[in-house]
Scaffold this motif. Sequence first.
Motif, PDB file in Angstrom:
ATOM      1  N   GLU A  40       1.837  -8.453 -11.167  1.00  0.00           N
ATOM      2  CA  GLU A  40       1.830  -7.265 -12.033  1.00  0.00           C
ATOM      3  C   GLU A  40       0.747  -6.266 -11.655  1.00  0.00           C
ATOM      4  OE1 GLU A  40       1.575  -8.207 -16.203  1.00  0.00           O
ATOM      5  OE2 GLU A  40       2.730 -10.047 -15.872  1.00  0.00           O
ATOM      6  N   TYR A  41      -0.234  -6.720 -10.863  1.00  0.00           N
ATOM      7  CA  TYR A  41      -1.344  -5.838 -10.539  1.00  0.00           C
ATOM      8  C   TYR A  41      -1.343  -5.522  -9.056  1.00  0.00           C
ATOM      9  CZ  TYR A  41      -3.087  -6.906 -15.162  1.00  0.00           C
ATOM     10  OH  TYR A  41      -3.205  -7.027 -16.518  1.00  0.00           O
ATOM     11  N   PRO A  42      -1.594  -4.258  -8.717  1.00  0.00           N
ATOM     12  CA  PRO A  42      -1.627  -3.911  -7.302  1.00  0.00           C
ATOM     13  C   PRO A  42      -2.790  -4.587  -6.589  1.00  0.00           C
ATOM     14  CG  PRO A  42      -2.325  -2.036  -8.648  1.00  0.00           C
ATOM     15  CD  PRO A  42      -1.857  -3.100  -9.595  1.00  0.00           C
ATOM     16  N   SER A  43      -2.604  -4.872  -5.298  1.00  0.00           N
ATOM     17  CA  SER A  43      -3.714  -5.341  -4.483  1.00  0.00           C
ATOM     18  C   SER A  43      -4.747  -4.235  -4.418  1.00  0.00           C
ATOM     19  CB  SER A  43      -3.235  -5.635  -3.069  1.00  0.00           C
ATOM     20  OG  SER A  43      -2.322  -6.690  -3.091  1.00  0.00           O
ATOM     21  N   GLY A  44      -5.995  -4.642  -4.327  1.00  0.00           N
ATOM     22  CA  GLY A  44      -7.036  -3.632  -4.242  1.00  0.00           C
ATOM     23  C   GLY A  44      -8.356  -4.158  -4.742  1.00  0.00           C
ATOM     24  N   ILE A  64      -8.573  -8.215  -4.491  1.00  0.00           N
ATOM     25  CA  ILE A  64      -7.358  -9.004  -4.649  1.00  0.00           C
ATOM     26  C   ILE A  64      -6.377  -8.503  -3.615  1.00  0.00           C
ATOM     27  CG2 ILE A  64      -5.360  -9.439  -6.126  1.00  0.00           C
ATOM     28  CD1 ILE A  64      -7.121  -9.547  -8.473  1.00  0.00           C
ATOM     29  N   GLY A  65      -5.933  -9.406  -2.741  1.00  0.00           N
ATOM     30  CA  GLY A  65      -4.967  -8.952  -1.743  1.00  0.00           C
ATOM     31  C   GLY A  65      -4.989  -9.773  -0.487  1.00  0.00           C
ATOM     32  N   ILE A 102     -10.722   0.151  -8.789  1.00  0.00           N
ATOM     33  CA  ILE A 102     -11.409   1.166  -7.992  1.00  0.00           C
ATOM     34  C   ILE A 102     -10.476   1.819  -6.977  1.00  0.00           C
ATOM     35  CG2 ILE A 102     -13.290   1.608  -6.353  1.00  0.00           C
ATOM     36  CD1 ILE A 102     -14.897  -0.605  -7.734  1.00  0.00           C
ATOM     37  N   ARG A 103      -9.748   1.014  -6.194  1.00  0.00           N
ATOM     38  CA  ARG A 103      -8.925   1.606  -5.120  1.00  0.00           C
ATOM     39  C   ARG A 103      -7.923   0.576  -4.608  1.00  0.00           C
ATOM     40  NH1 ARG A 103     -10.363  -0.622  -0.212  1.00  0.00           N
ATOM     41  NH2 ARG A 103     -12.417  -1.605  -0.155  1.00  0.00           N
ATOM     42  N   PRO A 104      -6.851   1.056  -3.968  1.00  0.00           N
ATOM     43  CA  PRO A 104      -5.914   0.116  -3.354  1.00  0.00           C
ATOM     44  C   PRO A 104      -6.516  -0.530  -2.113  1.00  0.00           C
ATOM     45  CG  PRO A 104      -5.220   2.395  -2.957  1.00  0.00           C
ATOM     46  CD  PRO A 104      -6.442   2.464  -3.821  1.00  0.00           C
ATOM     47  N   SER A 113     -17.080  -0.006   9.066  1.00  0.00           N
ATOM     48  CA  SER A 113     -16.495   0.877   8.053  1.00  0.00           C
ATOM     49  C   SER A 113     -16.001   0.068   6.853  1.00  0.00           C
ATOM     50  CB  SER A 113     -15.384   1.738   8.645  1.00  0.00           C
ATOM     51  OG  SER A 113     -14.399   0.938   9.252  1.00  0.00           O
ATOM     52  N   LEU A 114     -15.521  -1.163   7.103  1.00  0.00           N
ATOM     53  CA  LEU A 114     -15.126  -2.037   5.997  1.00  0.00           C
ATOM     54  C   LEU A 114     -16.333  -2.374   5.125  1.00  0.00           C
ATOM     55  CD1 LEU A 114     -13.322  -4.038   4.414  1.00  0.00           C
ATOM     56  CD2 LEU A 114     -13.694  -5.705   6.232  1.00  0.00           C
ATOM     57  N   VAL A 115     -17.425  -2.780   5.773  1.00  0.00           N
ATOM     58  CA  VAL A 115     -18.628  -3.159   5.018  1.00  0.00           C
ATOM     59  C   VAL A 115     -19.175  -1.956   4.240  1.00  0.00           C
ATOM     60  CG1 VAL A 115     -21.026  -3.943   5.240  1.00  0.00           C
ATOM     61  CG2 VAL A 115     -19.212  -5.091   6.532  1.00  0.00           C
ATOM     62  N   ALA A 116     -19.174  -0.780   4.880  1.00  0.00           N
ATOM     63  CA  ALA A 116     -19.663   0.432   4.197  1.00  0.00           C
ATOM     64  C   ALA A 116     -18.828   0.711   2.953  1.00  0.00           C
ATOM     65  CB  ALA A 116     -19.615   1.627   5.141  1.00  0.00           C
ATOM     66  N   LYS A 117     -17.506   0.551   3.065  1.00  0.00           N
ATOM     67  CA  LYS A 117     -16.634   0.790   1.911  1.00  0.00           C
ATOM     68  C   LYS A 117     -16.908  -0.220   0.803  1.00  0.00           C
ATOM     69  CE  LYS A 117     -13.478   3.379   1.006  1.00  0.00           C
ATOM     70  NZ  LYS A 117     -13.657   4.672   0.299  1.00  0.00           N
TER      71      LYS A 117
END
Length: 147
Positions: A40-44, A64-65, A102-104, A113-117
Motif C-alpha cells: 500500500e505504500y510506495p517505495s522510498g 523501504i524498497g 520524504i521522497r521516492p 551521491s547516494l550517501v549525500a542524498k
Amino acid sequence: PIEPWHIGGPVIKGFGRGSKVLGIPTANLSTESFLNLLSEYPSGVYFGWAGVSKRGIYKMVMSIGWNPYFNNPEKTIEPWLLHEFEDDFYGEELRLVVVGYIRPEANFPSLESLVAKIYEDRRIAESALELPIYSKYKDDPYLKSLL
Ligand code: ADP
Ligand code: MG
C-alpha cells in the motif's frame, strides 16, 4: 502529513552494507509479516520514531524498497536510527511509528551521491520530527509500552 503506521519485530541481519559500505547502519526488519501493508505504500524514504527494546525511543529515517543502487532482489525495511549506539542490537525488538514520507526511491550515479542524498534525508527527518505534528508520536503507546 500521512496517517502514521506501525511496524515492528526483531532486528534481522541484512546484507551488511549499511555500516560497512556507506557508514550508515540500518536496523533491518523482516518484511514477511508486512507484505500487504508494504504494497500500500510506495517505495522510498520515510521518517518517524523508533523504539528499541528497553533502550529508548529515537528519531529514524528509513528506506523501504529495493535499493536500486545495490540491485537488491527483495524489498527491505531499513531504518537508520539517529543516535549513537555503543553496540549492535541484532535480535532485539524494534518498533517503528512512521509519520512522514520524504521522497521516492531513486538510483544514483555514484556511491558519493547516494550517501549525500541519505544525509540530506537525515537532515529533513531531524528537523521535521521537531515539529509538534510529528514530535507528538514519540509518545505513541506502541513505543512507550516497550520501555
Ligand atoms: P545489516 O545489513 O545486517 O543490517 P548494517 O551495516 O546495516 O548491517 O548495520 C545494522 C546494525 O547495526 C543494526 O542491526 C544494529 O544492530 C546496529 N546499529 C548500530 N547503530 C545503529 C543505528 N544508529 N541505526 C541502526 N542500526 C544500528
Ligand atoms: Mg541494515
